[in-house]
Design a protein around this motif. Structure first.
Motif, PDB file in Angstrom:
ATOM      1  N   ALA A  68     -11.685  10.706  -0.466  1.00  0.00           N
ATOM      2  CA  ALA A  68     -10.585   9.735  -0.423  1.00  0.00           C
ATOM      3  C   ALA A  68      -9.312  10.385  -0.945  1.00  0.00           C
ATOM      4  N   GLY A  69      -8.188  10.011  -0.348  1.00  0.00           N
ATOM      5  CA  GLY A  69      -6.908  10.586  -0.740  1.00  0.00           C
ATOM      6  C   GLY A  69      -6.309   9.910  -1.965  1.00  0.00           C
ATOM      7  N   ARG A  70      -5.328  10.564  -2.527  1.00  0.00           N
ATOM      8  CA  ARG A  70      -4.661  10.044  -3.724  1.00  0.00           C
ATOM      9  C   ARG A  70      -3.991   8.699  -3.461  1.00  0.00           C
ATOM     10  N   ASN A  71      -3.499   8.486  -2.226  1.00  0.00           N
ATOM     11  CA  ASN A  71      -2.798   7.245  -1.900  1.00  0.00           C
ATOM     12  C   ASN A  71      -3.703   6.147  -1.347  1.00  0.00           C
ATOM     13  N   ASP A  72      -4.982   6.433  -1.184  1.00  0.00           N
ATOM     14  CA  ASP A  72      -5.905   5.402  -0.710  1.00  0.00           C
ATOM     15  C   ASP A  72      -6.080   4.329  -1.781  1.00  0.00           C
ATOM     16  N   VAL A  73      -6.221   3.076  -1.342  1.00  0.00           N
ATOM     17  CA  VAL A  73      -6.350   1.940  -2.257  1.00  0.00           C
ATOM     18  C   VAL A  73      -7.792   1.436  -2.204  1.00  0.00           C
ATOM     19  N   LEU A  74      -8.469   1.467  -3.337  1.00  0.00           N
ATOM     20  CA  LEU A  74      -9.862   1.031  -3.416  1.00  0.00           C
ATOM     21  C   LEU A  74      -9.926  -0.477  -3.633  1.00  0.00           C
TER      22      LEU A  74
ATOM     23  N   GLU B 260     -21.758  10.536  -5.283  1.00  0.00           N
ATOM     24  CA  GLU B 260     -20.558  10.123  -4.554  1.00  0.00           C
ATOM     25  C   GLU B 260     -20.727   8.681  -4.101  1.00  0.00           C
ATOM     26  N   LEU B 261     -19.654   7.910  -4.205  1.00  0.00           N
ATOM     27  CA  LEU B 261     -19.647   6.546  -3.677  1.00  0.00           C
ATOM     28  C   LEU B 261     -19.061   6.572  -2.269  1.00  0.00           C
ATOM     29  N   LEU B 262     -19.615   5.766  -1.384  1.00  0.00           N
ATOM     30  CA  LEU B 262     -19.178   5.734   0.010  1.00  0.00           C
ATOM     31  C   LEU B 262     -18.251   4.547   0.257  1.00  0.00           C
ATOM     32  N   TRP B 263     -17.172   4.813   0.974  1.00  0.00           N
ATOM     33  CA  TRP B 263     -16.158   3.794   1.273  1.00  0.00           C
ATOM     34  C   TRP B 263     -15.869   3.808   2.766  1.00  0.00           C
ATOM     35  N   VAL B 264     -15.451   2.654   3.279  1.00  0.00           N
ATOM     36  CA  VAL B 264     -15.091   2.529   4.686  1.00  0.00           C
ATOM     37  C   VAL B 264     -13.690   1.931   4.767  1.00  0.00           C
ATOM     38  N   ARG B 265     -12.928   2.374   5.745  1.00  0.00           N
ATOM     39  CA  ARG B 265     -11.579   1.833   5.912  1.00  0.00           C
ATOM     40  C   ARG B 265     -11.633   0.358   6.257  1.00  0.00           C
ATOM     41  N   VAL B 266     -10.831  -0.424   5.576  1.00  0.00           N
ATOM     42  CA  VAL B 266     -10.816  -1.875   5.775  1.00  0.00           C
ATOM     43  C   VAL B 266     -10.394  -2.221   7.196  1.00  0.00           C
ATOM     44  N   ASP B 267      -9.476  -1.468   7.770  1.00  0.00           N
ATOM     45  CA  ASP B 267      -9.005  -1.787   9.122  1.00  0.00           C
ATOM     46  C   ASP B 267     -10.056  -1.488  10.191  1.00  0.00           C
TER      47      ASP B 267
ATOM     48  N   ARG C 216     -15.260   7.574   3.667  1.00  0.00           N
ATOM     49  CA  ARG C 216     -14.573   8.351   2.642  1.00  0.00           C
ATOM     50  C   ARG C 216     -15.469   8.347   1.414  1.00  0.00           C
ATOM     51  N   SER C 217     -15.269   9.276   0.524  1.00  0.00           N
ATOM     52  CA  SER C 217     -16.096   9.341  -0.682  1.00  0.00           C
ATOM     53  C   SER C 217     -15.219   9.500  -1.916  1.00  0.00           C
TER      54      SER C 217
ATOM     55  N   MET D 274       0.828  -1.175   0.000  1.00  0.00           N
ATOM     56  CA  MET D 274       0.000   0.000   0.000  1.00  0.00           C
ATOM     57  C   MET D 274       0.874   1.239   0.000  1.00  0.00           C
ATOM     58  N   ALA D 275       0.438   2.274  -0.684  1.00  0.00           N
ATOM     59  CA  ALA D 275       1.215   3.494  -0.776  1.00  0.00           C
ATOM     60  C   ALA D 275       1.299   4.170   0.580  1.00  0.00           C
ATOM     61  N   ARG D 276       2.404   4.900   0.809  1.00  0.00           N
ATOM     62  CA  ARG D 276       2.625   5.562   2.080  1.00  0.00           C
ATOM     63  C   ARG D 276       1.509   6.555   2.366  1.00  0.00           C
ATOM     64  N   GLY D 277       0.958   6.477   3.586  1.00  0.00           N
ATOM     65  CA  GLY D 277      -0.082   7.400   3.989  1.00  0.00           C
ATOM     66  C   GLY D 277      -1.471   7.039   3.505  1.00  0.00           C
ATOM     67  N   GLY D 278      -1.610   5.998   2.694  1.00  0.00           N
ATOM     68  CA  GLY D 278      -2.915   5.622   2.174  1.00  0.00           C
ATOM     69  C   GLY D 278      -3.604   4.587   3.048  1.00  0.00           C
ATOM     70  N   GLN D 279      -4.884   4.432   2.821  1.00  0.00           N
ATOM     71  CA  GLN D 279      -5.683   3.441   3.540  1.00  0.00           C
ATOM     72  C   GLN D 279      -6.359   2.521   2.537  1.00  0.00           C
ATOM     73  N   GLY D 280      -6.565   1.259   2.923  1.00  0.00           N
ATOM     74  CA  GLY D 280      -7.380   0.358   2.127  1.00  0.00           C
ATOM     75  C   GLY D 280      -8.841   0.684   2.377  1.00  0.00           C
ATOM     76  N   LEU D 281      -9.609   0.857   1.319  1.00  0.00           N
ATOM     77  CA  LEU D 281     -11.017   1.236   1.440  1.00  0.00           C
ATOM     78  C   LEU D 281     -11.911   0.204   0.760  1.00  0.00           C
ATOM     79  N   ALA D 282     -13.000  -0.164   1.438  1.00  0.00           N
ATOM     80  CA  ALA D 282     -13.991  -1.085   0.872  1.00  0.00           C
ATOM     81  C   ALA D 282     -15.297  -0.321   0.687  1.00  0.00           C
ATOM     82  N   ARG D 283     -16.023  -0.645  -0.368  1.00  0.00           N
ATOM     83  CA  ARG D 283     -17.308   0.013  -0.622  1.00  0.00           C
ATOM     84  C   ARG D 283     -18.319  -0.374   0.447  1.00  0.00           C
ATOM     85  N   VAL D 284     -18.978   0.608   1.021  1.00  0.00           N
ATOM     86  CA  VAL D 284     -19.983   0.377   2.057  1.00  0.00           C
ATOM     87  C   VAL D 284     -21.111  -0.493   1.511  1.00  0.00           C
ATOM     88  N   ALA D 285     -21.636  -0.138   0.337  1.00  0.00           N
ATOM     89  CA  ALA D 285     -22.765  -0.882  -0.234  1.00  0.00           C
ATOM     90  C   ALA D 285     -22.389  -2.321  -0.558  1.00  0.00           C
ATOM     91  N   VAL D 286     -21.153  -2.552  -0.950  1.00  0.00           N
ATOM     92  CA  VAL D 286     -20.715  -3.913  -1.276  1.00  0.00           C
ATOM     93  C   VAL D 286     -20.652  -4.760  -0.010  1.00  0.00           C
TER      94      VAL D 286
END
Length: 195
Positions: free
Chosen positions: A78-84, A147-154, A172-173, A1-13
């Motif tokens: 969502a940030g540039r380094n966040d991983v979808l 906007e799509l809604l995302w939640v941090r995987v952790d 995150r959106s 994962m990129a530095r400073g980014g978070q893994g994000l999962a889609r809320v609806a999924v």
């Protein structure tokens, strides 16, 4: 994962991940259960199951909407380094984490047919239908604000978690075209090839 980014999962999924297995296991259990006369008889079992299907569907679809809405209103971009996370990965994580629960629910639905034919399977199918309705409601909200809604995987536990549970502090959106799932969590159809 990129530095400073978070893994994000889609809320609806995450919400939608349990819908298909619960629905199909419920349909299978109800179908098998109809073959058993049971204590109450088939007719009463099916009528009771239909009533329970509606009650469970509503009980799963409606709760926590206020919490989802509050988290959605406070969603940061969502940030540039966040991983979808891919839709398939999110769904697989939820299903792997809940596989024993699903197996026990299926066996309980089958066992209940000895008393009330088909009712247990219809309860399980109702829970799946309720999750589909909740995901569809989230999809309408996502389309409305584009906007799509995302939640941090952790913030989700090892089993895939509840995207509106206590550990979740914010969403995150992203734009409506991000990721591989449409609003509501359905698989995004590939664009038609240009000739």
């Amino acid at each position: 994962m990129a530095r400073g980014g978070q893994g994000l999962a889609r809320v609806a999924v995450v919400v939608r991940a349990g819908a298909a297995p619960m629905w199909w296991l419920g349909v299978a259990a109800a179908g098998i259960g109809v073959a058993v006369p049971g204590i109450t008889g088939r007719r009463i079992g099916v009528l009771a199951g239909a009533a329970l299907f509606i009650l469970v569907m509503v009980a799963v679809a409606l709760p926590r909407r206020k919490r989802y809405a509050t988290l959605a209103r406070g969603a940061a971009r969502a940030g540039r380094n966040d991983v979808l996370q891919d839709r398939a990965v999110t769904a697989r994580n939820w299903r792997r984490g809940h596989r024993w629960w699903l197996a026990l629910a299926f066996l309980a639905a089958l066992g209940s047919a000895l008393a009330v034919p088909a009712a247990g399977g219809m309860v399980l199918a109702g829970a799946g239908a309720g999750l589909w309705l909740k995901a569809a409601w989230l999809g309408r909200r996502e389309r409305a604000v584009e906007e799509l809604l995302w939640v941090r995987v952790d913030w989700l536990d090892r089993r895939g978690g509840n995207p509106a549970g206590k550990p979740v502090r914010a969403y995150r959106s992203t734009g409506i075209a991000a990721g591989d799932a449409t609003p509501g969590g359905r698989r995004r159809k590939p664009a038609a090839a240009l000739v």
